[in-house]
Write an enzyme that holds these catalytic residues in place. Structure first.
Site, PDB file in Angstrom:
ATOM      1  CD  GLU A 198     -54.410  57.324   6.423  1.00  0.00           C
ATOM      2  OE1 GLU A 198     -55.395  57.349   7.170  1.00  0.00           O
ATOM      3  OE2 GLU A 198     -54.416  56.808   5.301  1.00  0.00           O
ATOM      4  CD  GLU A 228     -53.698  51.372   7.513  1.00  0.00           C
ATOM      5  OE1 GLU A 228     -54.649  51.469   6.725  1.00  0.00           O
ATOM      6  OE2 GLU A 228     -53.404  52.248   8.340  1.00  0.00           O
TER       7      GLU A 228
HETATM    8  C1  GAL Z   1     -56.108  53.808   5.991  1.00  0.00           C
HETATM    9  C2  GAL Z   1     -56.094  54.311   7.407  1.00  0.00           C
HETATM   10  C3  GAL Z   1     -56.902  53.456   8.323  1.00  0.00           C
HETATM   11  C4  GAL Z   1     -58.233  53.156   7.706  1.00  0.00           C
HETATM   12  C5  GAL Z   1     -58.035  52.488   6.394  1.00  0.00           C
HETATM   13  C6  GAL Z   1     -59.315  52.203   5.670  1.00  0.00           C
HETATM   14  O1  GAL Z   1     -55.837  54.835   5.111  1.00  0.00           O
HETATM   15  O2  GAL Z   1     -54.791  54.405   7.885  1.00  0.00           O
HETATM   16  O3  GAL Z   1     -57.052  54.129   9.534  1.00  0.00           O
HETATM   17  O4  GAL Z   1     -58.912  54.342   7.492  1.00  0.00           O
HETATM   18  O5  GAL Z   1     -57.313  53.322   5.549  1.00  0.00           O
HETATM   19  O6  GAL Z   1     -60.192  51.460   6.380  1.00  0.00           O
END
Ligand code: GAL
Length: 994
Positions: free
Chosen positions: A421, A500
């Site tokens: 990010e 993620e």
């Molecule tokens: C993503 C980010 C993580 C964490 C997650 C939400 O956007 O890469 O670091 O913030 O969201 O928990």
């Protein structure tokens, strides 16, 4: 006083910084400088300029351990931790930071050992300091460095002296580098990893990289040795393979074919001990043979597709923060292995170097991520984002170089990630170019490269199921996030991974099985990494000394992001959540199917066969074991399956027969003992033999008359039409319950890209529920009627200022001594959103009116909580639990404890079973679920932390005809359509006995 110039300098550091190199174990002398240091804290950057003055009397300074975060020491004397996700906790004014800049001065005296080699170069290594530090040795400045989770070595050859030396370090919490370290985590300043003095003999090894490869049986080593001519000859030995290669000069160093060797994989992490010896230094490495390659849209290791069943892993510990503890880390990885996790993404920075040795040894694929995130600029349309600003180019390159160089020897590391990010821009492209030149083998990952300009794999976070399917197929060429059709086509030529997905905050995530099904179906999809492994709670205390796991806002932060840091599969206490059990069941490497009296065993592993597993089975009648055994199954190769006959099963004459099969470890592994269950499945063998008998029709009652409703029906006593006692103890209810304490996902306002009507984009389900008053329903008894052996009430349930209502009819009958309750739940028109649940609540007070309910035995799905979109870990069985054991202690109290498809339950008082409920399926064969709790959903919803729950004098039994799914809307898709609970008429039928 103006802040020092380096606090506005975008350069990564200055002074005697050495080129990055591998973190190696060698026999060159080292001196650990960890331990107790003199420490002086200031909440601002303007400190006396005397930290490095040798004569300064620091005996009055505090003592602080190194490694440690100063905010986690000294009980608040050195500031407190702060949590933010995206937002910067200081003004966005790059590269400047405020003068209110917590600063720690550290001093440490050490004696150079008498046998320290003369003539060697001396390096001073810092493995991790947050965020900027300036170093002096014996009063002379050594340099300045940044890169909190990156190693930095300084050349102190000319400054270190025999006898006593004084090392001084000034650490600032905020610096220009903080703009590059905006990861979603605690801000934890200080020297939090080791400090070491390292001798680097001139005839020693500057650096060693043993790149390996493997192809169909044989392996090779492509060495890179950085050493002076004087260091040669250099010898590589791999004793187990009989390898001994001697090179006389740098030019002679060349590839060594090692012949037949076992490959390294996450499943079979075969390591070989290797040494590299120069004249003056010997390094010991553990190497693994593997080849990483992208072929078309496949990511292959040793020629086979890799599927990540991964976790995003931060370094976090409730007391130590990011300070490494080997035992804890090893157990962390072993726990992952026990839950079928096969990969980690080191979100969002390189972990302690030892962690990667553990990953090599235990077997985990690693996506190794650089320490980089500038997410806060995203809140300002990425204006001024360092990623696309030439002034920061050196800092970006320095970070990726130090990332790759430190960890390049690990077989577990198969992908490099530029960071997280940080928007996009030329500095990221420059990082990728640097990696491509330095390590052409391992692919480059960066999620923010949406259009695929400089990365090798396509990666996304939290895409919906529909988008994920679109990515895995070419069919519709639907636009991908941020891509033109042509850019999307480019992305579809690459392997895809979910860096993620499945945001594991609080109760959830739901729909893991659906993502897995897509990965099984569409080979371009290479699995992904759940967000995230652990809650980051920090152990703290209330004013009256009650310990609890703190989150954002618990430390007096000016800005913070609350409990968003508590989104792990493992609670801060170390307890795996039901979500992790669900994950384990969904991704299990061996899968079972039942077909015509046979069991099909499929091996979904990357390359290992099932030789390490044994299949055991058992049969239960109504949850009680009646038979068990071992199934003889031939060894199944990776990617293959075998069909074996199911043994003749003793089927129960009445009740249910369940056949359970488990693949267990045949022998101890380094991460679990023999017998550990790797995979499991259940077959409803009763229903296979004879379809389950439909529930008997409810008794037909005639002769209803309006009545007062003060009566007794078997064990039940009623007053005014309402239940007041059951089996002599006070039990009231049942009242309609539509509310659940909103989960973090229920509170998530993520718009639903599925186009679902389960939620309203931008508005959380919980907001809608509160607006409708689902948490504050009121009741009006409309009618009470009696007939011989029967009672009927009708109640209208609604909320203040609402017109929508639910009519609830309760019919109690006593026939043949059997007390049955039928509840008809009939919603009016006009309910605008999904409901969290539809059920009825019984209350069992335990003040002077009755003994406390100690626990429950039930026959149904268990043993852990389950929800409609998270049911895969649940198995039919007979279970017992205390009331407290039924609930999960989520960091922020919320809905928990629901057990699905319950056939019967018995509540126990201190003297054993008191009351029993038997449930009948509704007309569509659906069984209810139950929740048994010491608190109402309303009480739970009002508490911010577990310790804020009020003392309880009542046990609440909620029998749910339905529950809404849990989804992943805290950060991701809402509940999948099929598992969204829309207002609908439901019937509950139960028999009650005392
Ligand atoms: C993503 C980010 C993580 C964490 C997650 C939400 O956007 O890469 O670091 O913030 O969201 O928990």
């Amino acid at each position: 006083m103006l802040p020092p110039a380096y606090l506005a300098d975008t350069a990564p550091g200055r002074g005697a910084r050495l080129a990055p190199r591998s973190w190696l174990r060698t026999d060159a002398p080292t001196l650990s400088l960890s331990g107790e240091w003199a420490f002086r804290y200031s909440p601002h950057a303007a400190l006396p300029d005397d930290v490095a003055v040798p004569g300064l009397d620091d005996t009055g300074w505090d003592r602080l351990p190194v490694p440690a975060h100063w905010v986690l020491q000294g009980d608040g004397a050195y500031g407190r931790p702060a949590y933010t996700n995206v937002q910067y906790p200081f003004p966005v004014d790059p590269p400047h930071v405020p003068d209110e800049n917590p600063t720690g001065d550290y001093r440490r005296r050490f004696d150079l050992p008498a046998d320290w080699p003369a003539g060697a170069q001396v390096a001073l290594r810092f493995d991790g300091v947050e965020s900027l530090y300036r170093v002096w040795l014996n009063g002379e400045e050594v340099g300045v460095a940044t890169g909190s989770r990156l190693a930095q070595e300084f050349d102190v050859t000319g400054l270190v002296r025999p006898g006593e030396n004084l090392l001084s370090v000034r650490v600032h919490q905020w610096s220009p580098a903080s703009y590059l370290e905006d990861q979603d985590q605690w801000w934890l300043p200080g020297i939090f990893r080791d400090v070491t003095l390292v001798a680097r003999p001139l005839d020693g090894l500057g650096d060693v990289w043993l790149r390996t490869g493997w192809d169909a049986e044989t392996g090779w080593v492509d060495p890179e040795i950085v050493a002076e001519e004087a260091a040669f000859p250099v010898t590589l030995r791999i004793p187990e393979l009989g390898v001994e290669a001697v090179w006389d000069s740098p030019a002679a160093v060349a590839r060594i074919e090692v012949g037949p060797a076992e490959p390294w994989s996450a499943e079979s992490p075969r390591l070989y001990d290797a040494t590299v010896a120069s004249r003056g230094e010997t390094a010991s490495l553990r190497i693994g043979f593997r080849t990483v390659e992208i072929r078309g849209d496949r990511l292959l290791v040793n020629g086979r597709r890799v599927v990540f069943h991964g976790m995003n892993r931060h370094e976090t510990h409730p007391e130590r923060g990011r300070v490494f503890d080997e035992a804890h880390a090893r157990e962390d990885l072993a726990l992952m292995k026990r839950f079928n996790v096969n990969a980690i993404r080191t979100s969002h920075y390189p972990p302690h170097p030892r962690l990667l040795e553990l990953a090599d040894e235990l077997g985990l694929w690693v996506v190794l991520e650089c320490d980089l995130e500038t997410h806060g600029f995203g809140m300002h349309d990425w204006a001024g984002n360092p990623s696309d600003d030439a002034r920061w180019r050196d800092a970006y390159l320095d970070r990726i170089e130090r990332t790759v160089e430190r960890d390049k020897n690990h077989p577990s590391v198969i992908v490099w990630s530029l960071g997280n990010e940080a928007g996009t821009g030329s500095n990221l492209a420059a990082m990728a170019a640097w990696v491509h030149a330095r390590d052409p083998e391992r692919p480059v990952h960066y999620e923010g490269d949406y259009t695929g300009e400089y990365t090798d794999v396509y990666s996304r976070m939290y895409p919906s199921l529909l988008e994920t399917r679109e990515i895995g197929t070419d069919g519709s060429l639907a636009p991908l996030l941020g891509c033109s059709p042509a850019q999307g086509a480019r992305q579809r030529t690459k392997p895809f991974l979910l860096c993620e997905y499945a945001h594991a905050m609080g109760n959830g995530p739901g729909a893991l099985d659906r993502y897995e099904a897509l990965v099984d179906e569409l080979p371009r999809l290479h699995g992904g990494f759940v967000w995230e492994w652990r809650d980051h709670g920090l152990l703290t205390r209330t004013a009256d000394g009650t310990p609890f796991y703190g989150y954002g806002g618990d430390f007096g932060e000016v800005v913070h992001d609350g409990s968003f840091v508590m989104d792990g599969m493992v609670l801060s206490s170390g307890v795996p959540t039901p979500g992790l059990h669900e994950f384990k069941a969904v991704v299990q490497p061996v899968r079972f199917a039942f077909a015509g009296g046979a069991l099909v065993v499929s091996n979904h592993r990357h390359s290992a066969s099932t030789a390490d597993l044994r299949l055991v089975w058992r049969v239960e009648h109504d949850g009680r074991p009646v038979a068990d055994g071992v199934l003889e199954v031939p060894e199944v190769a990776a990617g293959s399956s075998a069909t074996v006959p199911v043994p003749g099963l003793p089927v129960a004459e009445t009740g249910e027969t369940w056949f359970t099969v488990e693949a267990v470890l045949a022998e101890d592994a380094s991460w679990a003992p023999a017998g550990h269950v790797v995979a499991t499945a259940q077959l409803d063998a009763g229903r296979a033999a004879s379809a389950a008998a439909p529930a008997p029709a409810p008794a037909r009652v005639r002769g209803w008359q309006p009545a007062a409703g003060d009566l007794r029906l078997g064990a039940a006593e009623f007053a005014g039409g309402r239940l007041v006692r059951l089996g002599g103890r006070v039990v009231s209810g049942p009242l309609l319950e539509l509310f659940r304490a909103p989960t973090d996902n229920d509170e998530g306002g993520y718009s639903n890209p599925e186009g679902s009507d389960a939620s309203i984009p931008g508005t959380s389900s919980a907001q809608l529920w509160r607006a409708q008053g689902l948490d504050r329903l009121v009741h009006r008894l409309v009618s009470v009627e009696e007939a011989p052996g029967a009672l009927r009430t009708v109640t209208r349930v609604s909320a203040a200022n609402a017109t929508a209502s639910v009519t609830v009819e309760q019919v109690w009958t006593l026939s043949d001594g059997e007390l049955e309750l039928r509840v008809e739940i009939e919603p009016s028109t006009g309910w605008p959103s999904v409901w969290p649940r539809v059920g009825v609540r019984f209350e069992l007070p335990d003040d002077d009116r009755g003994p406390a309910v100690s626990g429950v035995e039930w026959f149904g799905l268990g043993p852990l909580e389950s929800y409609p979109d998270s049911l895969r870990a649940a198995q039919v069985g007979r279970y017992t639990a205390t009331v407290d054991e039924l609930s999960v202690e989520y960091a922020r109290p919320q809905e928990t404890g629901h057990r699905s498809e319950v056939r019967s339950l018995a509540l126990g008082g201190p003297d054993g079973a008191d009351l029993r409920w038997d449930f009948l399926p509704d007309g569509r064969g659906r069984l209810p679920g139950f929740t048994l709790s010491r608190h109402t959903p309303q009480q739970i919803a009002a508490a911010g932390h577990p310790h804020e729950l009020p003392a309880s004098t009542t046990t609440h039994l909620i029998v749910d005809a339905g529950q809404h799914g849990v989804g992943s809307a805290a950060c991701g898709p809402d509940v999948w359509l099929e598992h969204a609970l829309r207002p609908e008429a439901r019937t509950l039928r139960m028999r009650l006995r005392a």
